[in-house]
Design a protein around this motif. Structure first.
Motif, mmCIF file in Angstrom:
data_model
loop_
_atom_site.group_PDB
_atom_site.id
_atom_site.type_symbol
_atom_site.label_atom_id
_atom_site.label_comp_id
_atom_site.label_asym_id
_atom_site.label_seq_id
_atom_site.Cartn_x
_atom_site.Cartn_y
_atom_site.Cartn_z
ATOM 1 N N VAL A 456 0.833 -1.139 0.004
ATOM 2 C CA VAL A 456 -0.065 -0.090 0.090
ATOM 3 C C VAL A 456 0.917 1.101 0.184
ATOM 4 O O VAL A 456 0.666 2.118 -0.729
ATOM 5 N N ASP A 457 1.880 1.276 0.818
ATOM 6 C CA ASP A 457 2.715 2.435 0.904
ATOM 7 C C ASP A 457 3.548 2.625 -0.467
ATOM 8 O O ASP A 457 3.819 4.004 -0.722
ATOM 9 N N VAL A 458 4.084 1.568 -1.082
ATOM 10 C CA VAL A 458 4.733 1.701 -2.266
ATOM 11 C C VAL A 458 3.813 2.111 -3.501
ATOM 12 O O VAL A 458 4.184 3.074 -4.225
ATOM 13 N N PHE A 459 2.490 1.876 -3.451
ATOM 14 C CA PHE A 459 1.526 2.114 -4.494
ATOM 15 C C PHE A 459 0.609 3.222 -4.238
ATOM 16 O O PHE A 459 0.193 4.011 -5.230
ATOM 17 N N ALA A 460 0.871 3.685 -3.203
ATOM 18 C CA ALA A 460 -0.062 4.966 -2.910
ATOM 19 C C ALA A 460 0.043 6.320 -3.735
ATOM 20 O O ALA A 460 -0.663 6.963 -3.972
ATOM 21 N N ASN A 461 1.516 6.248 -4.083
ATOM 22 C CA ASN A 461 1.858 7.530 -4.707
ATOM 23 C C ASN A 461 2.036 7.311 -6.284
ATOM 24 O O ASN A 461 2.542 7.989 -6.982
ATOM 25 N N GLN A 462 1.318 6.072 -6.812
ATOM 26 C CA GLN A 462 1.194 5.804 -8.050
ATOM 27 C C GLN A 462 0.255 5.631 -8.744
ATOM 28 O O GLN A 462 -0.220 5.738 -9.912
ATOM 29 N N VAL A 463 -1.161 5.243 -7.874
ATOM 30 C CA VAL A 463 -2.408 5.202 -8.174
ATOM 31 C C VAL A 463 -3.291 6.076 -7.417
ATOM 32 O O VAL A 463 -3.125 6.333 -6.363
ATOM 33 N N GLY A 464 -4.654 6.239 -8.109
ATOM 34 C CA GLY A 464 -5.598 6.973 -7.367
ATOM 35 C C GLY A 464 -6.485 6.039 -6.116
ATOM 36 O O GLY A 464 -6.917 6.766 -5.361
ATOM 37 N N ARG A 465 -6.422 5.008 -6.234
ATOM 38 C CA ARG A 465 -7.181 4.074 -5.676
ATOM 39 C C ARG A 465 -6.507 2.767 -5.463
ATOM 40 O O ARG A 465 -6.109 2.029 -6.558
ATOM 41 N N ILE A 466 -6.487 2.218 -4.231
ATOM 42 C CA ILE A 466 -5.853 0.688 -4.017
ATOM 43 C C ILE A 466 -7.025 -0.097 -3.349
ATOM 44 O O ILE A 466 -7.621 0.428 -2.423
ATOM 45 N N ASN A 467 -7.265 -0.884 -4.131
ATOM 46 C CA ASN A 467 -8.333 -1.975 -3.720
ATOM 47 C C ASN A 467 -7.675 -3.208 -3.021
ATOM 48 O O ASN A 467 -6.952 -4.087 -3.698
ATOM 49 N N ILE A 468 -8.078 -3.484 -1.849
ATOM 50 C CA ILE A 468 -7.560 -4.768 -1.215
ATOM 51 C C ILE A 468 -8.723 -5.733 -1.076
ATOM 52 O O ILE A 468 -9.815 -5.741 -0.516
ATOM 53 N N ASN A 469 -8.392 -6.878 -1.807
ATOM 54 C CA ASN A 469 -9.080 -8.078 -1.813
ATOM 55 C C ASN A 469 -10.421 -7.746 -2.656
ATOM 56 O O ASN A 469 -11.550 -8.344 -2.012
ATOM 57 N N ALA A 470 -10.610 -6.776 -3.531
ATOM 58 C CA ALA A 470 -11.574 -6.453 -4.256
ATOM 59 C C ALA A 470 -11.129 -5.847 -5.490
ATOM 60 O O ALA A 470 -10.336 -5.299 -5.955
ATOM 61 N N GLN A 471 -12.032 -5.856 -6.614
ATOM 62 C CA GLN A 471 -11.964 -5.332 -7.820
ATOM 63 C C GLN A 471 -11.722 -3.941 -7.790
ATOM 64 O O GLN A 471 -12.228 -3.231 -6.970
ATOM 65 N N CYS A 472 -11.334 -3.224 -8.970
ATOM 66 C CA CYS A 472 -11.313 -2.015 -9.232
ATOM 67 C C CYS A 472 -12.673 -1.512 -9.446
ATOM 68 O O CYS A 472 -13.421 -2.481 -10.302
ATOM 69 N N GLN A 473 -12.912 -0.224 -9.180
ATOM 70 C CA GLN A 473 -14.367 0.129 -9.335
ATOM 71 C C GLN A 473 -14.322 1.733 -8.940
ATOM 72 O O GLN A 473 -13.481 2.078 -8.484
ATOM 73 N N ARG A 474 -15.516 2.258 -9.893
ATOM 74 C CA ARG A 474 -15.564 3.751 -9.285
ATOM 75 C C ARG A 474 -16.194 4.172 -8.069
ATOM 76 O O ARG A 474 -15.881 4.987 -7.292
ATOM 77 N N GLY A 475 -17.393 3.364 -7.677
ATOM 78 C CA GLY A 475 -18.204 3.842 -6.513
ATOM 79 C C GLY A 475 -17.745 3.315 -5.287
ATOM 80 O O GLY A 475 -16.422 2.761 -5.435
ATOM 81 N N PRO A 476 -18.400 3.610 -4.304
ATOM 82 C CA PRO A 476 -19.483 4.715 -4.163
ATOM 83 C C PRO A 476 -19.023 5.997 -4.655
ATOM 84 O O PRO A 476 -18.047 6.441 -4.734
ATOM 85 N N ASP A 477 -20.137 6.705 -5.376
ATOM 86 C CA ASP A 477 -19.723 8.018 -5.871
ATOM 87 C C ASP A 477 -19.516 9.162 -4.759
ATOM 88 O O ASP A 477 -18.949 10.202 -5.266
ATOM 89 N N THR A 478 -19.559 8.825 -3.654
ATOM 90 C CA THR A 478 -19.164 10.032 -2.697
ATOM 91 C C THR A 478 -17.550 9.665 -2.407
ATOM 92 O O THR A 478 -16.868 10.481 -1.949
ATOM 93 N N TYR A 479 -16.906 8.595 -2.961
ATOM 94 C CA TYR A 479 -15.407 8.424 -2.868
ATOM 95 C C TYR A 479 -14.780 9.285 -3.833
ATOM 96 O O TYR A 479 -15.514 9.270 -5.092
ATOM 97 N N PRO A 480 -13.635 9.681 -3.971
ATOM 98 C CA PRO A 480 -12.979 10.329 -5.002
ATOM 99 C C PRO A 480 -12.800 9.612 -5.972
ATOM 100 O O PRO A 480 -12.028 8.361 -5.825
ATOM 101 N N PHE A 481 -12.996 10.123 -7.335
ATOM 102 C CA PHE A 481 -12.502 9.156 -8.603
ATOM 103 C C PHE A 481 -11.595 10.004 -9.228
ATOM 104 O O PHE A 481 -11.819 10.937 -9.822
ATOM 105 N N ASN A 482 -10.185 9.475 -9.324
ATOM 106 C CA ASN A 482 -9.427 10.375 -10.220
ATOM 107 C C ASN A 482 -8.376 9.417 -10.718
ATOM 108 O O ASN A 482 -8.461 8.224 -10.713
#
Length: 537
Positions: A456-482
């Motif tokens: 997580v620490d390695v990738f936090a400055n590389q991507v906008g969202r890290i999903n742990i044991n879950a697929q990538c996704q946009r929602g919930p819409d209250t979370y930032p999407f970037n």
């Protein structure tokens, strides 16, 4: 499966999902008027073929205006006039009044649910469940945006006193927005920029996606009747012809675009005043799924199949490449291929269907090129029937082992091709993420807290969202999407979008009796829509 069992006859289509016939659309919306386009039309073809005996014919859904640059500029001029350098009616309405207009539109939009859902199925091949979800989620997004703006405005209704300076800070619009959405979510993704742009007081020129264009037609009258003239203008035609002219005019203040980074870069370069232009961009992604040796394989396989193949992999947030540790890759592939083989292929309205035809012309050919390139360089298609093509339908292809020499290792396939890369050393996966041109999201599958925490620490400055044991996704819409790198510019969410399409402005004065009385008089007699203590419930 073959072509003749995949595609239906006209008689096979349930009556509620049948189309009355081709729709010749000539209407477009400019300056509060539904005008008629008398020029050439662009044909709208469905990815769905109909069977007649032993032959197939592609369904023609209708046509839309193939507008020219001059007509597109008329729409832009209407938006510019309605904004009037911030002096127009719309940017100066009180927040509560703008909300009322959006609520009126939402009520009218809900009336068109069945028409829009049906066109989502026919135009882009989205299955019924996902088409209904897209429509309902879009309506929910509008409601959430209204509530978020109410909260934001309540916070702005008070005055602040700092160092003997009395001030009120409010968010105000930026100007004229050009909004363009993607074909995979032609309603939802488009409205996540369109609605915040409007509700914050900007005026808009809206060009529907290249596929999923007819489904906007049922909403044109709702747009016309819900907003003042010139506030929302809807154009059609080739982006090269119309959008290029709009950007080159220098009159666009906000560029909201979801597509490729190359397309966005080319269009931004046309703007003669780049420092005046605010860009809100959702661009390419090559989201990796990383399966660690201690991962719960049942969960990892389930999430990876959905993440890679939901809507045939035609999502920017799809898992586009899977890195699986050598110790578990054989078991992973066995379970993964079993789940892929169980996915139902068919027409969008069929119950339980997961795999449908692809809307983009030439897409199956491109995917075949990626598969052939991988096969020539040592990979295999390891799932039964993978890579077979039936007109616009592409049977998902699981490629293994994929190496850096293959095109699919780097290119965003945006379709049902799943590259699987075996790895021994996690540093090779880290290097892939670090060197990638894209940085939207990634998924980590594992159970070791120490290793997950370190990654997580390695990738936090590389991507906008890290999903742990879950697929990538946009929602919930209250979370930032970037995203980072070439994957995005700006942040979207219910809250963030309101800020992206506005700017904070401060009105300040010395804290002394004469100024206090002046401000009080302005508020008491409602001389200003900016200086107000109105509280929206």
């Amino acid at each position: 499966m073959n072509t003749l069992t995949l595609f239906p006859t006209a008689h096979d289509i349930p009556e509620q999902y049948r189309l009355a016939g081709p729709t010749e659309q000539r209407e477009y919306l400019v300056n509060g008027e539904l005008r008629t386009w008398n020029g050439p039309l662009a044909s709208v073809r469905s990815p769905i073929f109909l069977r007649d005996g032993d032959s197939l014919r592609q369904t023609i859904l209708g046509s839309t205006p193939q507008m020219d640059a001059a007509t597109a500029l008329q729409a832009l001029d209407a938006a510019v006039a309605a904004y009037d350098n911030g002096r127009g009616q719309w940017p100066n309405l009180r927040v509560g009044e703008r909300i009322q207009h959006v609520e009126t539109f939402l009520a009218r939009m809900r009336q068109q649910r069945s028409a829009v859902v049906n066109l989502l199925m026919w135009e882009i091949g989205k299955n019924l469940k996902d088409a209904e979800k897209e429509f309902d989620r879009t309506c929910d997004y509008i409601v959430d945006t209204i509530n978020a703006l109410k909260t934001l405005d309540r916070r702005s209704s008070r005055f602040e006193l700092e160092q003997d300076t009395l001030g009120q800070i409010r968010r105000v619009p930026l100007g004229v927005a050009l909004c363009m959405g993607p074909y995979n979510y032609p309603l939802n993704e488009t409205f996540t920029t369109l609605i915040p742009a409007l509700i914050m007081g900007n005026t808009v020129v809206f060009k529907p996606a290249k596929f999923g264009v007819l489904l906007i037609r049922p909403l044109l009258e709702a747009f016309r009747d819900s907003f003042p003239a010139g506030v929302i203008n809807v154009i059609y035609g080739s982006g090269r012809e119309t959008v290029g002219a709009l950007m080159a005019s220098g009159k666009v203040d906000i560029f909201a675009f979801i597509g490729t980074n190359k397309g966005a870069s080319d269009l931004k370069k046309l703007h003669p005043r780049p420092h005046r232009l605010r860009a809100v961009l959702g661009l390419d992604a090559k989201n990796p799924g990383i399966v660690l040796p201690d991962a719960d394989l049942d969960n990892a396989v389930s999430e990876a199949v959905t993440g890679a193949l939901s809507f045939n992999g035609q999502r920017c947030t799809a898992l586009k490449i899977l890195f699986v540790h050598e110790d578990v890759v054989d078991d992973f592939l066995t379970a993964f291929n079993r789940k892929v083989g169980a996915l139902k292929a068919g027409m969008p309205w069929e119950p339980g269907v997961a795999l449908t035809p692809l809307p983009e012309p030439g897409k199956t050919g491109y995917l075949q090129e990626l598969v052939n390139d991988a096969l020539a360089k040592g990979a295999q298609v390891v799932n039964e029937g993978g890579g077979q093509v039936y007109e616009s339908f592409f049977q998902p292809a699981v490629l293994y082992p994929v190496t850096p020499q293959m095109r699919v290792y780097q290119e965003e396939q945006f379709g049902p091709v799943i590259p699987v890369v075996p790895y021994r050393d996690i540093d090779s996966v880290i290097d892939y993420v670090l060197q990638s041109d894209f940085g939207q999201q990634l998924s980590l599958f594992g159970r070791d807290p120490e290793q997950i925490g370190r990654l997580v620490d390695v990738f936090a400055n590389q991507v906008g969202r890290i999903n742990i044991n879950a697929q990538c996704q946009r929602g919930p819409d209250t979370y930032p999407f970037n995203g980072r790198k070439n994957s995005a510019e700006g942040t979207l969410s219910v809250h963030d979008a309101l800020r992206v399409f506005s700017i904070r402005t401060l009105v300040a004065t010395r804290f002394q009796d004469s100024n206090k009385e002046l401000i009080s008089e302005i508020i008491r007699n409602r001389h200003s829509s900016f200086l107000t203590t109105d509280y929206i419930f």
